[in-house]
Design a protein around this motif. Structure first.
Motif, short mmCIF file in Angstrom:
data_model
loop_
_atom_site.label_atom_id
_atom_site.label_comp_id
_atom_site.label_asym_id
_atom_site.label_seq_id
_atom_site.Cartn_x
_atom_site.Cartn_y
_atom_site.Cartn_z
N ASN A 81 0.73 -1.28 0.09
CA ASN A 81 -0.38 0.08 -0.35
C ASN A 81 1.16 1.52 -0.04
O ASN A 81 0.33 2.53 -0.61
CB ASN A 81 -0.48 0.07 1.79
N SER A 104 -7.80 -0.70 -0.45
CA SER A 104 -6.77 -1.68 -0.07
C SER A 104 -6.62 -1.57 1.02
O SER A 104 -6.05 -2.88 1.05
CB SER A 104 -5.64 -0.74 -1.71
N LEU A 105 -6.03 -0.59 1.88
CA LEU A 105 -6.25 -0.29 3.01
C LEU A 105 -6.54 -1.15 4.15
O LEU A 105 -5.88 -2.57 5.00
CB LEU A 105 -5.44 0.69 3.65
#
Length: 419
Positions: A81, A104-105
């Motif tokens: 990330n 995404s994180l």
């Protein structure tokens, strides 16, 4: 009798034991609900995201522990990330792109969360699998009923004339159903007749959902993972009698699914769409700027832009997204993100395969997860799996069982006699 007596637990059952049992049941229900919600993503943010944010926060406050065995997963996902943030720096106008990196994180954290809780409590695996099967059966049933327009408004469970269940995209709906299908097939191959008998109709529903999704990727994924499962279970069988039983059962399962497929193809609309979708190469694959041509363009760009070109920019420039997870990581997460992702995948494959045939209480779950994980990696060469919730769940389960094995071995060596 004193009124205080009614506040005491029954004789022989200490309050601490009652409280521990209650906490355990709450944990099992909370995890089961979270996995179950992963099968219902018709709009974003989905209930899964909202629920998991709260669940992870509560678990962290209650003492969620990231062991040194799970720490590499966390470190590699954070590096991945960070690569996304580096790629983000290449954009003059960020727009909503930071939200993409935030998702995404978040998904990375869900993977670490599931790895940590599985390592801490192996019994959670059975809850995860049962919840996933339940979610798959329900969403597959909705998809099938939607495809046949079985009731007013049922069309909401289809997309582009294909079954999508309670998902936004048939191409994600089909792969989501694969792990439950493989687990049910595993039960049919190995479990007692009663359990196998109950698993058979569920398998038919789930594979029906995959078929009516008309996703070539999901079809290929099911064929690949089913074949691998039969091979692994056959090799893992302890006796020739068990191997014979597995071979015969597998042949009967194939025959049953083939018969159901033949019956479905008697419906003209199904046969027509199947013929169209069954072609290995579609027009949008081989066109001048089709999927395969974009692969070449994208990998060329990746060699010129080590910092990436910015998340989601590939699709905005060429009109279609990358449809390749390796190209996606190079362009959207920079060379750093690609290196972290590649390291994570190779580590997961090697560590999982090394323990695949070790007879442990969690081996059935490991076999199913590992095989479906491998299948998703193959699928990632022709489709973008970056934000697939269930892929991160697979990754977390795999790392959780790898950590379980390491704990098992460490405890065994500690208990060995000296000499």
């Amino acid at each position: 009798m004193s009124l205080l007596a009614y506040d005491r637990p029954p004789p022989g059952l200490p309050r601490a034991a009652v409280d521990a049992k209650l906490v355990s049941l709450v944990k099992l229900a909370a995890i089961g609900l979270g996995v179950f919600l992963s099968g219902f993503v018709i709009r974003e943010p989905a209930p899964y995201e909202l629920y998991m944010v709260g669940l992870i926060a509560v678990w962290a406050l209650a003492g969620l522990r990231i062991s040194r065995r799970v720490a590499p997963l966390l470190a590699l996902l954070i590096a991945f990330n960070i690569g996304g943030l580096i790629s983000l720096s290449q954009l003059a106008d960020l727009g909503t792109i930071p939200l993409y990196i935030a998702v995404s994180l978040f998904l990375a954290l869900t993977s670490v969360f599931f790895a940590a809780i599985v390592e801490a409590e192996a019994e959670l695996l059975s809850v995860v699998f049962r919840a996933w099967v339940a979610a798959a059966a329900i969403t597959a049933l909705f998809g099938i009923l939607g495809y046949f327009n079985a009731f007013p408004g049922a069309a909401m469970f289809t997309k582009f004339g294909r079954a999508a269940g309670v998902f936004e995209d048939p191409n994600v709906f089909g792969p989501f159903l694969t792990l439950p299908a493989i687990y049910l097939l595993y039960l049919i191959l190995t479990a007692r007749p009663g359990i196998a008998f109950l698993a058979a109709p569920l398998l038919l529903i789930v594979t029906g959902g995959i078929f009516f999704s008309f996703s070539r990727g999901a079809w290929g994924l099911l064929v690949l993972t089913s074949s691998l499962l039969v091979l692994v279970v056959f090799l893992n069988a302890g006796t020739a009698t068990a191997q014979l039983r597995i071979a015969v059962t597998a042949l009967l399962a194939v025959a049953g699914i083939a018969l159901a497929l033949i019956l479905a193809l008697q419906i003209p609309a199904v046969s027509e769409l199947f013929t169209q979708r069954a072609q290995l190469v579609q027009d949008y694959d081989s066109a001048r700027l089709g999927r395969f041509a974009r692969f070449g363009i994208g990998f060329g760009w990746a060699t010129e832009h080590p910092l990436g070109i910015g998340p989601l920019q590939f699709g905005q420039i060429l009109g279609e997204d990358t449809y390749n997870i390796w190209l996606k990581t190079l362009l959207d997460y920079s060379w750093l993100g690609f290196a972290a992702y590649l390291t994570l995948i190779l580590w997961s494959l090697a560590a999982g395969f090394r323990i695949l045939f070790r007879r442990r209480p969690w081996q059935p779950y490991l076999i199913c997860v590992y095989i479906v994980f491998v299948g998703h990696l193959a699928l990632g060469t022709v489709i973008d799996t970056d934000h697939w919730r269930h892929f991160y769940l697979l990754l977390g389960l795999l790392w959780g069982m790898i950590a379980l094995e390491q704990r098992w071995m460490a405890k065994r060596y500690r208990n060995l006699p000296l000499g």
